[in-house]
Design a protein around this motif. Structure first.
Motif, PDB file in Angstrom:
ATOM      1  N   PHE A  72       0.786  -1.226   0.000  1.00 33.92           N
ATOM      2  CA  PHE A  72       0.000   0.000   0.000  1.00 33.92           C
ATOM      3  C   PHE A  72       0.825   1.288   0.000  1.00 33.92           C
ATOM      4  N   ASP A  73       2.015   1.256   0.531  1.00 34.17           N
ATOM      5  CA  ASP A  73       2.847   2.469   0.494  1.00 34.17           C
ATOM      6  C   ASP A  73       3.256   2.825  -0.939  1.00 34.17           C
ATOM      7  N   GLN A 132       0.193   3.844  -3.072  1.00 36.77           N
ATOM      8  CA  GLN A 132      -0.229   5.229  -2.877  1.00 36.77           C
ATOM      9  C   GLN A 132       0.594   6.196  -3.731  1.00 36.77           C
ATOM     10  N   THR A 133       1.889   5.962  -3.787  1.00 37.21           N
ATOM     11  CA  THR A 133       2.761   6.832  -4.591  1.00 37.21           C
ATOM     12  C   THR A 133       2.341   6.824  -6.059  1.00 37.21           C
ATOM     13  N   ASP A 160      -1.085   8.521  -6.658  1.00 37.81           N
ATOM     14  CA  ASP A 160      -0.961   9.982  -6.679  1.00 37.81           C
ATOM     15  C   ASP A 160      -0.544  10.486  -8.061  1.00 37.81           C
ATOM     16  N   ARG A 185      -6.616   6.947  -1.383  1.00 39.74           N
ATOM     17  CA  ARG A 185      -5.635   6.627  -0.348  1.00 39.74           C
ATOM     18  C   ARG A 185      -5.868   5.238   0.224  1.00 39.74           C
ATOM     19  N   PRO A 186      -4.844   4.404   0.258  1.00 38.81           N
ATOM     20  CA  PRO A 186      -5.017   3.095   0.893  1.00 38.81           C
ATOM     21  C   PRO A 186      -5.230   3.244   2.398  1.00 38.81           C
TER      22      PRO A 186
END
Length: 331
Positions: free
Chosen positions: A260-261, A264-265, A268, A321-322
């Motif tokens: 998930f990190d 998210q990037t 975006d 957003r996760p």
């Protein structure tokens, strides 16, 4: 005196997966799972998975003295129009296609695509209880999907709708999936292709993610490429269907921050965010979060419900957003 009897409130749910066969005895009135049974599928040439399903049903029936109202069976593939069998599932679980489960098990059985069942479970009792337009993807051995449109499961012609794992994220890729789609999302992130994607270095997503966490170059390259393509697919789904909610489920979501990190990037970068969609209070906010993976009865039951607060708008800084929901299970 009336002879009408109160219908039983107990039912059995079976999740027939490529890795495991999961069975539950559940209370239809509350959605509570009373008993569980998990057995490896062993989907090979000499597999006896049909026998295991029957044994699982008998085991769960023996756990109660009350009658069973029916059985809900979730499986990969396209179900028949009357939801009594899987009509099409090429390449896996030999013998599944055309198997009339009610005849085989001697009980009323409703058959549903596994990802569709997971989506309906979330719509009835889980993360999507208050939503009417939802997309769901299940990331596991393959990649499944489902669409809830105007509060109804959309199955489309020949029950083919919502198979989001078979959209292409790389049309020039020479590798095709079971539907002959080149460069599909399933090919990009499904557990079934890990060995090929990693040049034989890793055999499972668990090994791949473990290598990524350790900073191994090949694992990092392969894993981030997979997530990049997942992000492109999610943004494309958002553009095509504009759902209120996107839910990610399945074993691969247990990678948690490793998934998930970076997702998210990439989100975006790729998500289309008109001005009115940038505010956390916007009705069209899309939220992503891993959900518990349990069997369900015809897509209606989930024993671990995600608290409403986990998906509250004030936790979100962008529409995609996760939102993490931690679990202890391995993938």
């Amino acid at each position: 005196m009336s002879n009408n009897k109160t219908p039983s409130h107990l039912a059995i749910g079976i999740d027939l997966g490529g890795t495991r066969i999961k069975g539950v005895l559940l209370d239809l009135s509350t959605g509570k799972i009373l008993q569980k049974n998990i057995t490896p599928t062993d989907d090979g040439e000499n597999s006896n998975w049909k026998v295991v399903v029957a044994q699982t049903v008998q085991h769960l029936k023996a756990m109660t003295t009350e009658p069973i109202r029916g059985i809900g069976l979730a499986a990969p593939g396209l179900p028949t129009v009357d939801n009594t069998a899987i009509a099409c599932m090429p390449g896996r679980l030999q013998g599944l296609e055309g198997l009339r489960w009610a005849d085989y098990l001697g009980e009323p059985v409703r058959v549903l695509n596994d990802a569709h069942a997971a989506l309906m479970a979330e719509a009835r009792l889980g993360a999507a209880k208050t939503a009417t337009n939802v997309a769901m993807l299940t990331l596991g051995t393959g990649v499944g999907g489902g669409l809830l449109i105007n509060g109804q499961l959309y199955q489309g012609f020949f029950q083919m709708a919502g198979h989001l794992g078979h959209i292409s994220v790389d049309a020039d890729n020479e590798n095709t999936d079971v539907t002959q789609m080149p460069g599909s999302l399933e090919d990009a992130i499904g557990n079934v292709t890990v060995s090929r994607r990693s040049y034989g270095r890793y055999q499972t997503t668990y090994e791949l993610v473990d290598g990524y966490r350790k900073g191994e170059p090949i694992a990092t390259l392969v894993w981030l490429k997979s997530i990049h393509r997942l992000a492109v697919a999610l943004a494309s789904i958002a553009n095509a269907f504009s759902p209120e909610l996107i839910i990610l489920g399945g074993g691969i979501t247990q990678a948690n921050d490793a998934l998930f990190d970076p997702l998210q990037t990439y989100i975006d970068l790729f998500e289309w965010r008109p001005a009115e969609k940038k505010q956390p209070s916007a009705k069209r906010i899309l939220k992503i979060g891993p959900v518990p993976s349990e069997p369900q009865l015809s897509g209606m039951i989930k024993d671990q419900q995600i608290p409403e607060s986990v998906f509250s708008d004030d936790l979100l800084t962008s529409p995609l957003r996760p939102v993490l929901y931690a679990h202890q299970k391995k993938y």
